[in-house]
Scaffold this motif. Structure first.
Motif, PDB file in Angstrom:
ATOM      1  N   ARG A   1      -6.861  -0.999  -5.625  1.00  0.00           N
ATOM      2  CA  ARG A   1      -5.804  -0.420  -6.460  1.00  0.00           C
ATOM      3  C   ARG A   1      -5.286  -1.379  -7.518  1.00  0.00           C
ATOM      4  O   ARG A   1      -4.426  -1.017  -8.317  1.00  0.00           O
TER       5      ARG A   1
ATOM      6  N   GLY B   1       5.501  -1.411  -7.489  1.00  0.00           N
ATOM      7  CA  GLY B   1       6.658  -0.665  -7.012  1.00  0.00           C
ATOM      8  C   GLY B   1       7.381  -1.334  -5.861  1.00  0.00           C
ATOM      9  O   GLY B   1       8.398  -0.838  -5.389  1.00  0.00           O
TER      10      GLY B   1
ATOM     11  N   ASN C   1       0.819  -1.208   0.000  1.00  0.00           N
ATOM     12  CA  ASN C   1       0.000   0.000   0.000  1.00  0.00           C
ATOM     13  C   ASN C   1       0.852   1.257   0.000  1.00  0.00           C
ATOM     14  O   ASN C   1       0.442   2.296  -0.499  1.00  0.00           O
ATOM     15  N   ASP C   2       2.028   1.140   0.558  1.00  0.00           N
ATOM     16  CA  ASP C   2       2.912   2.288   0.634  1.00  0.00           C
ATOM     17  C   ASP C   2       3.551   2.591  -0.715  1.00  0.00           C
ATOM     18  O   ASP C   2       3.569   3.740  -1.153  1.00  0.00           O
ATOM     19  N   ARG C   3       4.068   1.570  -1.357  1.00  0.00           N
ATOM     20  CA  ARG C   3       4.844   1.775  -2.575  1.00  0.00           C
ATOM     21  C   ARG C   3       4.094   1.353  -3.823  1.00  0.00           C
ATOM     22  O   ARG C   3       4.607   1.523  -4.942  1.00  0.00           O
ATOM     23  N   GLY C   4       2.908   0.782  -3.661  1.00  0.00           N
ATOM     24  CA  GLY C   4       2.223   0.177  -4.803  1.00  0.00           C
ATOM     25  C   GLY C   4       2.747  -1.235  -5.008  1.00  0.00           C
ATOM     26  O   GLY C   4       3.915  -1.511  -4.728  1.00  0.00           O
TER      27      GLY C   4
END
Lengths: 208, 208
Positions: A109, A29, A23-26
């Motif tokens: 997402r 990612g 959730n932080d970086r995707g």
DNA sequence: GTCTATACCGTGATAGAC
DNA sequence: GTCTATCACGGTATAGAC
């Protein structure tokens, strides 16, 4: 489960860490290197618990989807007037979003690049469809405005509800004020779900 | 600009292609290989036009932000009653989302992993803040419901409005019905903005 | 303006010792 | 259950010919 202090990882505890990083970086990612650093173990140790990155994603979105579909089987969602069921499902969706925040965030997402992601997208559409049918029933009863297509209304309703994952942050466990930039609900606890329902169904304007 | 048929790329035309792929696969999920295939030229040729992937992202989110901030300088956003300005900005935001759909879509999905992304997030927050201030003014006038925090209301309003990028698809140029899974507005053209405003401010329920 | 070839690094994943 | 070492691959980006 058995031992009090979990010092070694299980797929479950590892998932908690992984979802936070995702959730932080995707998801795309995030590298296994990132995960290993966040978990405090080496890359290869992760493979001892799970088959790879995608399994972590699958477990996470599964959990989110279970939470959402569970709502549709609750008594409040199957009994009563359509309009009441719609409001119930809306309120409960907000509550599930808050309770399973990291998992639902990840679900919302997902882009569809891998098989697991496409499956998740498909199930999400299924859920939306179920709710859209409820809205249509409420509109047929004359309880929702007739001048708006209910598929469109469902999309906008979910747009509002799902946006929670972009800014809602759970209150910190120790009564300390949350100063993480994104403030927490600031509405006292479960009040948030009620506010969302009122805003969605009665609108932003002063009640006439 | 000068020649009728653009057979060779400029940073502009390349951006159009890149943004489409970014939105399809996610920015992090897109490699220069993906871009080169979509553009029909080799990877290295892309570097002739732009410095790299991140420049494409920077250009895209810039364009989106210019569109959004432009709204705040329009007469309808600076003159009149606060409530009217709020509705105006909301309607125009929907219209800009539709007009600059791929660029705004990319903007709204940015995670913050690179410098360009963090800058984009910061400017987005700035825009949200400006609109939140408008909502507060309208609430002070007694035109928006007093029982809801206006920061929360702004978030939910943008949640609804911004969700457009997840499902709105522009009508096809040749009047052909759009059967791309995600149906297009189905509201006749600019009607969509009006519908969103009505739903957000008057609610889903039948008008009492 | 586009190409082929390539440098160089980070990626997901595996092997095998402890 | 965790580690170090290593692999094959794909990533961004560059060099230099045409």
């Amino acid at each position: 489960m058995t031992t009090a202090k979990r010092d070694t990882y299980t797929p479950e505890t590892l998932l908690t860490v992984a979802v936070r990083v995702f959730n932080d970086r995707g998801y795309d990612g995030t590298s296994m290197e990132h995960l290993s650093r966040a978990a405090g173990i080496s890359k290869s140790s992760i493979y001892h618990h799970v088959s790879g990155k995608e399994e972590l994603l699958r477990r996470a979105v599964s959990r989110a989807l279970d939470g959402l579909f569970g709502i549709l089987d609750e008594p409040g969602a199957v009994r009563g007037q359509a309009i009441e069921r719609v409001e119930y499902v809306t309120r409960r969706t907000v509550e599930v979003l808050m309770a399973e925040l990291p998992y639902v965030t990840l679900l919302l997402r997902v882009r569809g690049n891998t098989k697991a992601e496409r499956w998740a997208l498909e199930r999400r559409r299924e859920f939306d469809q179920r709710v859209a049918d409820l809205l249509k029933a409420a509109a047929a009863d004359g309880d929702l405005r007739a001048d708006v297509d209910m598929r469109l209304a469902t999309r906008l309703l979910f747009g509002m509800v799902n946006s929670l994952v972009e800014w809602y942050r759970p209150p910190s466990a120790d009564g300390t004020a949350d100063e993480s930039g994104h403030p927490d609900g600031s509405d006292g606890g479960d009040q948030l779900a009620e506010t969302v329902v009122r805003l969605a169904f009665d609108g932003l304007r002063t009640s006439r």
